[in-house]
Scaffold this motif. Structure first.
Motif, mmCIF file in Angstrom:
data_model
loop_
_atom_site.group_PDB
_atom_site.id
_atom_site.type_symbol
_atom_site.label_atom_id
_atom_site.label_comp_id
_atom_site.label_asym_id
_atom_site.label_seq_id
_atom_site.Cartn_x
_atom_site.Cartn_y
_atom_site.Cartn_z
ATOM 1 N N ASP A 40 0.841 -1.206 0.000
ATOM 2 C CA ASP A 40 0.000 0.000 0.000
ATOM 3 C C ASP A 40 0.872 1.250 0.000
ATOM 4 O OD1 ASP A 40 -2.310 -1.506 -0.027
ATOM 5 O OD2 ASP A 40 -2.736 -1.235 2.122
ATOM 6 N N LEU A 41 1.935 1.240 0.796
ATOM 7 C CA LEU A 41 2.855 2.379 0.867
ATOM 8 C C LEU A 41 3.462 2.662 -0.509
ATOM 9 C CD1 LEU A 41 5.271 3.197 3.633
ATOM 10 C CD2 LEU A 41 6.219 2.926 1.364
ATOM 11 N N ARG A 42 3.933 1.620 -1.175
ATOM 12 C CA ARG A 42 4.536 1.788 -2.508
ATOM 13 C C ARG A 42 3.509 2.296 -3.519
ATOM 14 N NH1 ARG A 42 9.584 -0.321 -3.315
ATOM 15 N NH2 ARG A 42 10.428 -1.516 -1.594
ATOM 16 N N ASP A 43 2.272 1.795 -3.433
ATOM 17 C CA ASP A 43 1.212 2.266 -4.331
ATOM 18 C C ASP A 43 0.926 3.750 -4.112
ATOM 19 O OD1 ASP A 43 0.973 -0.266 -5.410
ATOM 20 O OD2 ASP A 43 -0.850 -0.766 -4.278
ATOM 21 N N ILE A 44 0.886 4.159 -2.853
ATOM 22 C CA ILE A 44 0.624 5.568 -2.542
ATOM 23 C C ILE A 44 1.744 6.448 -3.089
ATOM 24 C CG2 ILE A 44 0.486 7.231 -0.648
ATOM 25 C CD1 ILE A 44 -1.047 4.991 0.913
ATOM 26 N N LEU A 45 2.992 6.015 -2.944
ATOM 27 C CA LEU A 45 4.110 6.789 -3.497
ATOM 28 C C LEU A 45 4.009 6.880 -5.012
ATOM 29 C CD1 LEU A 45 7.108 5.526 -1.338
ATOM 30 C CD2 LEU A 45 5.907 7.704 -1.151
ATOM 31 N N GLU A 46 3.629 5.773 -5.659
ATOM 32 C CA GLU A 46 3.509 5.770 -7.119
ATOM 33 C C GLU A 46 2.383 6.685 -7.583
ATOM 34 O OE1 GLU A 46 2.644 2.674 -10.747
ATOM 35 O OE2 GLU A 46 3.637 1.914 -8.952
ATOM 36 N N GLU A 53 13.049 6.455 -3.687
ATOM 37 C CA GLU A 53 14.410 6.725 -3.225
ATOM 38 C C GLU A 53 14.636 8.199 -2.892
ATOM 39 O OE1 GLU A 53 16.624 4.222 -2.799
ATOM 40 O OE2 GLU A 53 15.055 2.837 -3.443
ATOM 41 N N SER A 54 13.617 9.038 -3.066
ATOM 42 C CA SER A 54 13.787 10.479 -2.860
ATOM 43 C C SER A 54 13.735 10.861 -1.389
ATOM 44 C CB SER A 54 12.705 11.251 -3.617
ATOM 45 O OG SER A 54 11.440 11.091 -2.980
ATOM 46 N N GLN A 55 14.275 12.013 -1.090
ATOM 47 C CA GLN A 55 14.235 12.557 0.268
ATOM 48 C C GLN A 55 12.794 12.800 0.705
ATOM 49 O OE1 GLN A 55 16.724 12.721 2.303
ATOM 50 N NE2 GLN A 55 15.847 13.886 3.955
ATOM 51 N N ASP A 56 11.954 13.288 -0.210
ATOM 52 C CA ASP A 56 10.540 13.525 0.119
ATOM 53 C C ASP A 56 9.843 12.232 0.528
ATOM 54 O OD1 ASP A 56 10.806 16.217 -0.386
ATOM 55 O OD2 ASP A 56 9.785 16.153 -2.333
ATOM 56 N N ALA A 57 10.144 11.136 -0.172
ATOM 57 C CA ALA A 57 9.544 9.844 0.172
ATOM 58 C C ALA A 57 10.014 9.386 1.550
ATOM 59 C CB ALA A 57 9.877 8.802 -0.886
ATOM 60 N N MET A 58 11.279 9.614 1.863
ATOM 61 C CA MET A 58 11.804 9.231 3.177
ATOM 62 C C MET A 58 11.128 10.031 4.291
ATOM 63 S SD MET A 58 13.942 6.758 3.146
ATOM 64 C CE MET A 58 14.825 6.942 4.689
ATOM 65 N N ILE A 59 10.917 11.313 4.041
ATOM 66 C CA ILE A 59 10.229 12.148 5.029
ATOM 67 C C ILE A 59 8.802 11.653 5.217
ATOM 68 C CG2 ILE A 59 9.292 14.458 5.439
ATOM 69 C CD1 ILE A 59 11.877 15.517 4.006
ATOM 70 N N TRP A 60 8.107 11.417 4.093
ATOM 71 C CA TRP A 60 6.725 10.953 4.155
ATOM 72 C C TRP A 60 6.633 9.606 4.879
ATOM 73 C CZ3 TRP A 60 4.032 6.773 2.162
ATOM 74 C CH2 TRP A 60 2.650 6.858 2.273
ATOM 75 N N LEU A 61 7.576 8.703 4.606
ATOM 76 C CA LEU A 61 7.590 7.408 5.278
ATOM 77 C C LEU A 61 7.691 7.589 6.791
ATOM 78 C CD1 LEU A 61 7.739 4.340 5.427
ATOM 79 C CD2 LEU A 61 10.192 4.532 4.977
ATOM 80 N N GLY A 62 8.528 8.497 7.230
ATOM 81 C CA GLY A 62 8.670 8.745 8.664
ATOM 82 C C GLY A 62 7.367 9.150 9.318
ATOM 83 N N TRP A 63 6.501 9.829 8.579
ATOM 84 C CA TRP A 63 5.199 10.231 9.108
ATOM 85 C C TRP A 63 4.253 9.045 9.265
ATOM 86 C CZ3 TRP A 63 4.603 14.714 5.117
ATOM 87 C CH2 TRP A 63 5.477 15.757 5.455
ATOM 88 N N GLN A 64 4.589 7.925 8.653
ATOM 89 C CA GLN A 64 3.743 6.730 8.712
ATOM 90 C C GLN A 64 4.179 5.765 9.817
ATOM 91 O OE1 GLN A 64 1.243 7.393 6.638
ATOM 92 N NE2 GLN A 64 2.574 9.047 5.949
ATOM 93 N N LEU A 65 5.184 6.158 10.577
ATOM 94 C CA LEU A 65 5.753 5.289 11.602
ATOM 95 C C LEU A 65 5.532 5.860 12.992
ATOM 96 C CD1 LEU A 65 9.157 4.601 9.836
ATOM 97 C CD2 LEU A 65 7.086 3.182 9.761
ATOM 98 N N GLU A 66 5.575 4.961 13.982
ATOM 99 C CA GLU A 66 5.449 5.358 15.387
ATOM 100 C C GLU A 66 6.431 4.546 16.220
ATOM 101 O OE1 GLU A 66 0.823 6.533 16.069
ATOM 102 O OE2 GLU A 66 1.265 4.401 16.127
ATOM 103 N N GLY A 67 6.684 5.002 17.425
ATOM 104 C CA GLY A 67 7.475 4.243 18.385
ATOM 105 C C GLY A 67 8.892 3.957 17.913
#
Length: 77
Positions: A40-46, A53-67
């Motif tokens: 689902d994460l990869r589909d949303i990025l696409e 591999e972009s910095q924006d994707a890495m930032i966005w991924l961090g918003w999807q994580l907790e703990g």
């Protein structure tokens, strides 16, 4: 606490579903659950036209994580 995050990305006419935040515990330790979340994460990025591999994707991924997963992500970045 809301366990979902906004997924408004790019100019796509598709509106991706909200992605449940992953904290790496409980159900997230099951391979099938994690694999579905990652797909689902990869589909949303696409759909959002973000290079995984972009910095924006890495930032966005961090918003999807907790703990601990968020801490590990921050260390990796």
């Amino acid at each position: 606490m809301d366990s979902t995050a906004s997924t408004s990305l790019g100019n796509s006419k598709l509106k991706p579903p909200k992605l449940e935040k992953n904290d790496g515990t409980g159900k997230w330790r099951k391979a099938a659950v994690f694999d579905n979340w990652e797909n689902d994460l990869r589909d949303i990025l696409e759909v959002g036209d973000l290079d995984p591999e972009s910095q924006d994707a890495m930032i966005w991924l961090g918003w999807q994580l907790e703990g601990d997963t968020k801490i590990l992500h921050a260390s990796f970045r």
